[in-house]
Scaffold this active site. Structure first.
Site, short mmCIF file in Angstrom:
data_model
loop_
_atom_site.label_atom_id
_atom_site.label_comp_id
_atom_site.label_asym_id
_atom_site.label_seq_id
_atom_site.Cartn_x
_atom_site.Cartn_y
_atom_site.Cartn_z
N ARG A 33 0.86 -1.17 0.00
CA ARG A 33 0.00 0.00 0.00
C ARG A 33 0.90 1.23 0.00
NH1 ARG A 33 -2.06 0.96 5.62
NH2 ARG A 33 -0.59 2.66 5.48
N HIS A 73 -3.34 4.48 4.85
CA HIS A 73 -4.49 3.56 4.93
C HIS A 73 -5.72 4.18 4.28
CE1 HIS A 73 -7.48 0.78 6.39
NE2 HIS A 73 -8.12 1.79 6.93
N TYR A 129 4.07 5.83 11.37
CA TYR A 129 4.41 4.46 11.77
C TYR A 129 5.25 3.68 10.76
CZ TYR A 129 0.16 3.65 8.98
OH TYR A 129 -0.77 3.66 7.99
#
Ligand SMILES: Cc1ncc(C[n+]2csc(CCOP(=O)(O)OP(=O)(O)O)c2C)c(N)n1
Ligand SMILES: [Mg+2]
Length: 345
Positions: A247, A251, A260
């Site tokens: 990805r 998100h 993160y």
């Protein structure tokens, strides 16, 4: 029962004929990926401009989605999660209708799921898997020569619904393809925090094949799903396919992935961009040249503009639709809520 990774040979020495995918399909896969890329970027921009409530980009996962959806027959069922714009494009769904969910003007999307054989957008993680297994069970009971492919992420494999769906599929040898896009992250949780074993190996415990495929290789994905669909239609049961991909975006537009994960990780995967990779491969095998890429780019830009105009023109649906289609005879509480919301006229 674990199968070897279905990677295709290095582009430099791959023999296009030996892959068993004709040149027209090879070019169509590129076109679908390019359209997906343009619309995905356009949707993210629409969200930033306040025209969509939220949008989960699939940037980097184009090969996994396009390769899998394109390998199915039009009569096969597709059950998406919430990140499947690419599959919707392959299936011929109007992107404006698809994006209605993200504009929050309709629950699940505006298209007809039965006509398109493409289920509504599904956000509760993994809840679509038992639905898909049930749909495929229906195909089997009807003795229809169709199968059902369900999309879900790496994170979804931690949910009970995944395991219950797999168990049922294995026991009843259901014609379902369980297609996991392992994009390495479930929001901020890396895949090694989800599972102690490779995802594709879980199939063995349920009694059907599990395959790991290079999810950034559109032809490898196409071939893996085509084989799984043939098995399903021949009555040989389910297949779990783990498409290893990444990805590249956050998100969703509500997430900041910089909190993160490292830039260097993203850059490593960016170098494996599935669209650029397939384009290089087409050129190296003289299956396409600049004129095709130019035409596709123009088509993608025009489509993105049409979708943009269409989305912005979409107005809210009548409020009473919130209360329709679930009950033939709605309970009194729902009737009361409806009347409070829109009056009893
Ligand atoms: C049952 C449930 N729990 C939590 C959430 C919140 N949530 C939305 S997406 C997501 C991560 C899913 O990750 P993955 O299955 O890997 O799919 P991806 O988003 O990477 O495509 C979570 C936890 C949810 N929608 N549903
Ligand atoms: Mg994921």
């Amino acid at each position: 029962m674990t199968h070897a990774q279905a990677a295709r040979p290095d582009p430099a020495d791959a023999d296009a004929d030996a892959l068993g995918v004709d040149a027209e399909t090879m070019r169509a896969l590129y076109r679908f990926m390019a359209l997906t890329r343009a619309l995905d970027e356009g949707a993210a921009a629409l969200q930033r401009q306040g025209e969509l409530a939220v949008y989960p980009q699939l940037l980097g996962q184009e090969a996994a989605q396009v390769g899998s959806a394109a390998a199915l027959a039009r009569s096969d069922w597709i059950v998406p999660s919430y990140r499947e714009l690419g599959a919707a494009i392959v299936r011929g769904i109007d992107p404006v209708e698809y994006l209605a969910f993200y504009r929050a003007t309709w629950n699940g999307g505006m298209w007809d799921p039965l006509a398109h054989r493409f289920a509504p957008v599904c956000v509760p993680v993994a809840s679509q898997i038992p639905h898909a297994v049930g749909l495929a069970m229906g195909c089997k009971l009807d003795e229809a020569a169709d199968c059902c492919l369900v999309y879900f992420g790496d994170g979804a494999t931690s949910q009970g619904d995944f395991h219950e769906g797999c168990n049922w599929a294995g026991v009843f040898q259901v014609p379902v393809i369980l297609f996991c896009q392992n994009n390495q992250w479930a929001i901020s949780m890396p895949v090694h925090g989800q599972t102690g074993a490779p995802i594709h190996r879980k199939a063995e415990a349920y009694g059907f094949p599990g395959i790991q495929v290079d999810g950034n290789d559109v032809v490898a994905v196409y071939r893996a799903v085509r084989d799984a669909a043939e098995r399903a239609r021949a009555g040989r049961g389910p297949t779990l396919i783990e498409a290893v991909t990444y990805r590249l975006g956050a998100h969703s537009t509500a997430d900041d992935a910089g909190r993160y994960r490292s830039d260097s990780e993203v850059e490593r995967w960016r170098a494996l961009d599935p669209l650029a990779r397939h384009r290089r491969w087409l050129v190296e095998h003289r299956l396409a040249a600049d004129d095709l890429f130019r035409a596709v780019d123009e088509e993608a830009a025009e489509l993105a503009q049409r979708v943009r105009t269409g989305v912005i023109a979409t107005t809210p649906r009548p409020a009473d639709e919130l209360f329709r289609w679930v009950y033939e005879d709605p309970p009194a509480t729902l009737v009361r809520q409806r009347n409070e919301t829109i009056g009893d006229g």
